[in-house]
Every structure is written in C-alpha cells, then in structure tokens.
Design a protein around this motif. Structure first.
Motif, PDB file in Angstrom:
ATOM      1  N   LEU B 187       0.733  -1.226  -0.118  1.00 16.81           N
ATOM      2  CA  LEU B 187      -0.073  -0.115   0.023  1.00 16.81           C
ATOM      3  C   LEU B 187       0.864   1.200   0.043  1.00 16.81           C
ATOM      4  N   SER B 188       2.343   1.041  -0.164  1.00 18.41           N
ATOM      5  CA  SER B 188       2.855   2.373  -0.169  1.00 18.41           C
ATOM      6  C   SER B 188       3.293   2.835  -1.375  1.00 18.41           C
ATOM      7  N   PHE B 191       6.538   0.380  -6.123  1.00 20.42           N
ATOM      8  CA  PHE B 191       7.036  -0.048  -7.512  1.00 20.42           C
ATOM      9  C   PHE B 191       5.870   0.093  -8.277  1.00 20.42           C
ATOM     10  N   TYR B 192       4.948   1.013  -7.984  1.00 18.35           N
ATOM     11  CA  TYR B 192       3.671   1.391  -8.916  1.00 18.35           C
ATOM     12  C   TYR B 192       3.611   2.839  -8.591  1.00 18.35           C
ATOM     13  N   SER B 193       2.791   3.326  -9.704  1.00 17.39           N
ATOM     14  CA  SER B 193       2.505   4.629  -9.464  1.00 17.39           C
ATOM     15  C   SER B 193       1.001   4.843  -8.932  1.00 17.39           C
ATOM     16  N   THR B 194       0.691   5.816  -8.358  1.00 24.80           N
ATOM     17  CA  THR B 194      -0.563   5.876  -7.736  1.00 24.80           C
ATOM     18  C   THR B 194      -1.810   6.161  -8.678  1.00 24.80           C
ATOM     19  N   ILE B 205      -4.320   4.824   0.563  1.00 30.20           N
ATOM     20  CA  ILE B 205      -2.719   5.136   0.325  1.00 30.20           C
ATOM     21  C   ILE B 205      -2.274   6.266   0.896  1.00 30.20           C
ATOM     22  N   LYS B 206      -3.218   7.356   0.495  1.00 29.04           N
ATOM     23  CA  LYS B 206      -3.064   8.664   0.820  1.00 29.04           C
ATOM     24  C   LYS B 206      -2.860   8.886   2.218  1.00 29.04           C
ATOM     25  N   ILE B 210       3.844   6.505   5.325  1.00 29.79           N
ATOM     26  CA  ILE B 210       4.921   6.135   4.651  1.00 29.79           C
ATOM     27  C   ILE B 210       4.924   6.530   3.192  1.00 29.79           C
ATOM     28  N   TYR B 211       3.871   6.352   2.715  1.00 29.14           N
ATOM     29  CA  TYR B 211       3.390   6.953   1.259  1.00 29.14           C
ATOM     30  C   TYR B 211       3.841   8.331   1.086  1.00 29.14           C
TER      31      TYR B 211
END
Lengths: 450, 261
Positions: B187-188, B191-194, B205-206, B210-211
C-alpha cells in the motif's frame, strides 16, 4: 567532598603520630583474622605467626603499621594485638582451648600483650580485668575494635586506620610513598564510631542508601498469560484471577558510606528483589529507596555482554551501560585487561570465553572506576580461588576509598569475611540487621533448628 | 522544569551508551560476512535490480526513471520497517540487561532507529550510484533530503515506542506486525505509481504516512521540486503526533516492563 578527599587531607606525619602514641598508655593494633588462622588467601599455620613475636610484628601491622608498632614498643608501651577469627563460635572456642587460650569466644576476639620485657604469649582480655583508660587503637576495620570497645565499656578512643591500600593507590598513580605518612579515616570518640558502626543513628550526610518501608507486590497468575488469545479467552471465562504475592514487606534500612553490607536469607526471601529496587531496575510498590550517587551493579554472567563482540568491544559497551564516558573507559581499559588477565584474548569474541573469564571481565569492569555503591549478586561464586582472592582484595581497597558494597550471597562465610554488617530477610520481611558475624550466626542457628 | 532538566541530563549521560549500542548493532549484523559493511550498499542495489527486472519487464510499469523510483521507495520503506521491527523487539531482546542495570529504556528502540539511520546513509550512497549510472539528473533540492528523513525518523521512533510497549505485554505483536508490514508495503506505492490505483483505494494510500514520506523523497530527488508548506506541515504533524503518542504510551507502561520480560 568524598571520604577519600577527607582522608587525604588528614595525613599524620610520623612524628605527630609518635607524639600521639606517647599520650596513650595502651596501644592496640588490629590483626587480620586471616593471619591468625589462615585461609585461602593467606595460607598459614594457625596461630603460629602471632605466637612468635618477631613475625607478629611483621604481620599484625600490615606493613604500614610496623613503624608505629616499633615506636610503641620502643616507648615501652604495652601493645595489644587484636585479632578476629573467621571461625564459627564452636570451632573458635575449641581452637582457643586447644592452644590454651581463654578469651572472647562470643566476639571471637582475643588479644596479645607484647612488651619488650614481657615475653608472655597471648593473654585473654576479659571484662572483669578491664583495660585502663587512654587507649589508642590503630586498626584496619571497624569490626574488631568496636566489639572490644563495647565490651570493655571504653568511652574515648581515637581510632586510626592506616591502610596500605592508600599507599598502593599512590604507587599506582606514580606519586610514590611518603614514608611515615599515614592517612586517617576516622578519628573520634569511641562512642561515635560505635554509633556509626552499629547504625542506630548514622550521620545524615553519610547515608548512601536509605530504604524506607519498602514493599514490593507481584501479581502472580497461575499460568503466565502473554498472548492476546489466551488473555481474551480467560477474560471471557472470567478466569483472570490474579494472586498477590508480597516479595518485600516494610523493609527499611540505611547504609553508610564505605560500609559493606551483606543480604542473607533463604531462596525467595526477597534479597534479589531488594537489590533490583536499590539499583533502580524495579520501582517498589510502596515505600522509597534513596541512593546518593552512582551505582555499579556487578553484571551477572552474560547480561550486558554481547557474545558476538570481542572482549575489547564488550568493555566499552559495558562501560557505557554503567554510564561511564568513553574517555574514562579508555583510561580504565588497561586496568581492566590487567585485572581480568585477558591480555591474549582482547580481540576474541567472548562467546568463546569460559564462564570464569566472563566473570572476571564483569568484575573488572564494574570495579574499574570508583562508584559510590557496588552491588554484587552471587557473582563471586564463579571464578577460581585465586580470582576470588583478588576480588576480595579489590573490594577491601574499594571500601577503603569510600565505596559502599552491597552483597548477596548464600555463603555465610563470605558474608562474615567480606561484610561489616548483615541484613537478614525472611519471606520478604526484615528479621534482623547488625554486625555480620552475629546476624549470620543467628541465621545459621535458626536454619539448624528447623 | 526540574524533571525536564533531569531528563536531558540523563540523556546526555547515556550518550556514550547510545553510541555503543548503535555500533554494536552495525558490527554484529555484518560480523561474519565476507563483504561486511559493503552489504549495506549492495543490499538495496540488488533489491532494486530484482524489482526493476520484475516490474519493468514482466508487469510493464510505465514510470520514468524506474530504477531510481523503485529504489527510493524501497529504501524509505525498508528504513522504517527495519527500525520498527527491531525497535519492537528492543525491550525483549535486551531483557537481560534491563533486569540488571538501570538504563533509560527508551535508549534501546532509539538505538535501533539511529542504526537504521546509519544504514539509510549507506543505502543513499547506493541511490546516488544508481542515479549516476542511469543518467538521472541531480537537482539542488536533493540537498534538502534531511528534512523528510527527519520526519521519517521521528515517525519510526514513535512507532517503535508504541510497538515495543505492546510487544512486552503481548508477544503476538511480533507475528501480527510481520503480516502488517507486508500489507503496508503493497500500500506504499513503492513499485507502482498511484495513477494505476483504483479510486476507492486511493484515500487508503494517501492516508499512509510512509506513502507521504516516499512521495516527499521522490519529489525532491526526481522532480527537483520542494513540496508545499501544507505537505510539510502534514508530515510534521504525523511524525510529531506519533512521537508524542509513543512517548506517552511508553512512559505510562515502562515501569511495568520488568515484570513481564
């Protein structure tokens, strides 16, 4: 100002002291019990050294006292050599009788009168005989002479304590020895010394540890619940019963600077809990413990050491645990290695060490710097006889410089030998405190009568 | 006031211990490995290579400068995960010592956080290397990296304090937290973008601290912009609250630790 500073200030020059000697009719010197009867540290034939006066001179006087002893003899004063034996009452009495001495079996003190023209051997002092006023005692430890003074009803007696540990210290610091200079630890009315010693009313500024009505309660659950599932299950079933257990109940005592105090008692009597409270690891449920100054707990085998690290790294780590600064540890480092005799193993990971080596290292680190209070919990039972001897000597040295020692041991012998005073705990309450020999004997008697 | 003075004095007195504990942490970790400390740099590098290979070839992530993107997320997340996992066990692992000697107990989780900070330094060196090799431009904003790092460390310390307190009383925490960190990692947005996240998950996620920290790092390193005052205040608030809460919880229960370890 620490005791050490005070002592250093009160130097007596030999002339002054000789003048002092002239004033008194009787001079007594303290003799180590070990000299009389021998033990691991000073293996010796019982009674032989003191029975022969030339050797007595050498031994009794603890090196430093020799010039004084000679001066006293030269002045034609009767000299009393006081000795304390490390034996039980029965053994002591048997031994004394075997050698034709009467004496103070109760206090295990007997004395010898030495005069140039009087070759008589030991002579017992009894209360009836008494001793004339005007007594100068030159001793090492409070134990012997205070008992004697008390028994003899002597009210005024200056008490001098020349100790060669001071000289050793000076040598180590490269100061050299000034011949004829003797530090005075305590000097005053016998009654005051007596009071300090027996602790009925120690002077306020001298109290290092003050425990007031200390109680400690533990909650015992029949089984240890340390995971959530069990906790919830028990909570739901209403089985979360907690049994109260008082490890300590209203224990109070005060310990003076420089005293060596032993805690005795059966397993589970609350000794270790008391030590933990004194060292600040546990907070008592009720009551307070006040400690003046710094504490160095003797770290038990393993605790505080990281077994992956080398001796060198562990020394710094442990020093930091005790709150010493890095510079201090650097200064102490050589001394620690020296004392623990681990020169070749400085950079070996301590997981490869024997338990004796680890114990040596632990002791050396805890005693490397003068702290105010040294706490020792059964650690001395490790190590071999030679190392134990070294530890005892180190502790003598430390107490001379005003370090207070708190010791827990199951060995009655150790308590008698190393402590001035003993505190007897039983099921968390204080049974008795007082002169170590007396308390330990009472304790042993109680055990025997069970 | 007196209390505060005593606290500060105590902290200063035990400064050498903190140093020794951190030194021990780092030494022991790499004691018997051949490469030793080099692993602190190699580890994030290898992880980055694996993630890059997996995600840019197999899953076809379309993110510019992917290796650096992944590596930032990776080291920030790991720094926190390591610090908190070790911090959680700090009290239990040092039980022998705590039972014997009086030491301010917060030193143990603190030392873990500090040693993770040191590790972060090495990982950051790895990041610089990767940036050089992949021709990622350097922006002057990279010099402000200490700001999000400070937020991150405060957060990790606060969380460690809470976790180790809970862990003393309920050892289940260790296992629970292991699962939790795995979920947390996914959930951080490491390795992907939001952009690929379904809208209903976006708020989750927001809300993930940590994000927030990771995107702060990415902004100053990859984009060369410094986040708004608002973002800064948000990060500061999260860190501050966590530390305050951690200290409160810890000091409330620390006297009872001894009975449970």
């Amino acid at each position: 100002m620490t005791q050490k500073d005070v002592s250093r200030k009160n130097y007596y020059f030999a002339e002054t002291l000789q003048a002092e000697i002239k004033k008194y009719q009787i001079i007594s010197f303290e003799v180590f019990d070990t000299l009389l009867l021998g033990n691991d540290f000073f293996p010796m034939d019982p009674l032989v050294p003191v029975a022969e006066s030339a050797e007595a001179e050498a031994y009794c006087t603890n090196r430093l006292m020799t010039p004084l002893y000679k001066a006293a003899l030269a002045l034609g004063k009767p000299v009393w050599l006081l000795a304390e034996t490390g034996l039980s009452e029965i053994d002591c009495r048997a031994l004394l009788e075997a050698h034709g001495f009467g004496g103070w079996a109760r206090l295990f003190v007997f004395a010898r009168r030495a005069r140039p023209d009087d070759p008589s051997p030991f002579q017992s002092i009894s209360q009836e005989e008494g001793i004339p006023e005007g007594w100068l005692h030159i001793g090492v430890r409070a134990g012997t002479e205070i008992g004697l003074l008390r028994q003899l009803g002597i009210s005024t007696a200056p008490y001098l304590c020349p100790r060669d540990c001071w000289i050793e210290e000076q040598l180590r610091q490269g100061e050299g020895v000034v011949p004829g200079r003797i530090p005075v630890v305590s000097r005053g009315e016998a009654e005051r010394i007596n009071i300090c010693y027996t602790h009925t009313e120690a002077p306020k500024e001298d109290v290092v540890i003050q425990a007031d009505r200390v109680s400690m309660r533990f909650n015992m659950s029949p089984e240890k619940v340390d995971n959530l599932k069990e906790y919830v299950v028990r909570l739901l079933r209403g089985k979360l019963v907690v049994q109260e257990f008082w490890a300590l109940r209203d224990v109070g005592f005060s310990i003076r600077r420089g005293e060596r105090v032993g805690l005795i008692g059966l397993n589970g009597s609350g000794k270790s809990t008391m030590l933990k409270i004194v060292s600040g690891v546990m907070k008592p449920t009720e009551g307070t413990v006040k400690v003046q100054g710094s504490i160095a707990p003797m770290i038990e085998l393993g605790a505080g050491f990281d077994f992956e690290l080398s001796a060198r790294e562990n020394i710094y780590l442990n020093g930091a645990v005790l709150g010493y600064s890095n510079q201090e540890m650097k200064r102490c480092y050589e001394g620690i290695i020296e004392f623990s005799e681990l020169w070749e193993f400085q950079d070996v990971a301590i997981k490869n060490f024997s338990s004796g080596m680890i114990a040596r290292l632990g002791f050396a680190i805890a005693t490397c710097r003068a702290t105010d209070v040294l706490i020792i919990d059964e650690i001395l039972s490790v190590g071999d006889a030679a190392f134990q001897k070294k530890c005892f000597q180190k502790m003598e040295e430390l107490t001379c410089s005003g370090v207070t020692v708190l010791l827990v041991s199951h060995s009655a012998e150790d308590i008698i030998r190393m402590c001035d005073r003993a505190i007897w705990l039983d099921h968390g309450s204080l049974v008795m405190q007082g002169e170590s020999r007396y308390v330990v004997n009472q304790y042993l008697e109680r055990l025997a009568s069970r | 006031m007196e209390m505060l003075r005593r606290r500060i004095f105590g902290f200063l007195k035990y400064q050498p211990l903190l140093k020794e504990l951190v030194k021990r942490d780092i030494k022991v970790r790499y004691r018997h490995s051949v490469l030793g400390m080099i692993w602190t740099v190699l580890n994030p590098l290898f992880m980055m290579i694996v993630l890059t290979v997996v995600f840019s070839n197999m899953f076809r992530m379309d993110i510019a400068k992917f290796p650096v993107y992944v590596l930032i997320g990776q080291i920030v997340f790991n720094c926190n995960a390591e610090a908190t996992t070790q911090g959680m066990n700090a009290i239990i692992w040092n039980a022998a010592l705590i039972k014997k000697v009086y030491i301010p107990k917060y030193l143990f989780p603190l030392s873990n956080v500090v040693s993770c900070l040191v590790n972060f330094g090495f990982s950051f060196a790895a990041l610089i290397l990767v940036m050089l090799f992949t021709n990622v431009p350097f922006y002057p904003t990279i010099l402000t990296v200490w700001i999000p790092l400070a937020y991150l460390m405060l957060f990790s310390f606060g969380l460690s304090l809470i976790l180790c307190t809970v862990n003393v009383f309920f050892r289940d925490m260790q296992h629970l937290y292991g699962v939790f960190t795995t979920a947390w990692m996914y959930l951080s947005a490491i390795f992907y973008s939001t952009e690929i996240v379904p809208p209903y998950l976006l708020p989750v996620i927001k809300m993930n601290p940590i994000y927030q920290y990771i995107s702060f790092f990415r902004k100053i390193i990859l984009e060369g912009t410094f986040p708004s005052v608002q973002t800064n205040l948000l990060c500061l608030a999260i860190s501050g609250l966590t530390v305050v809460l951690g200290l409160l919880v810890f000091s409330r229960f620390q006297d009872r630790f001894i009975l449970y370890i």
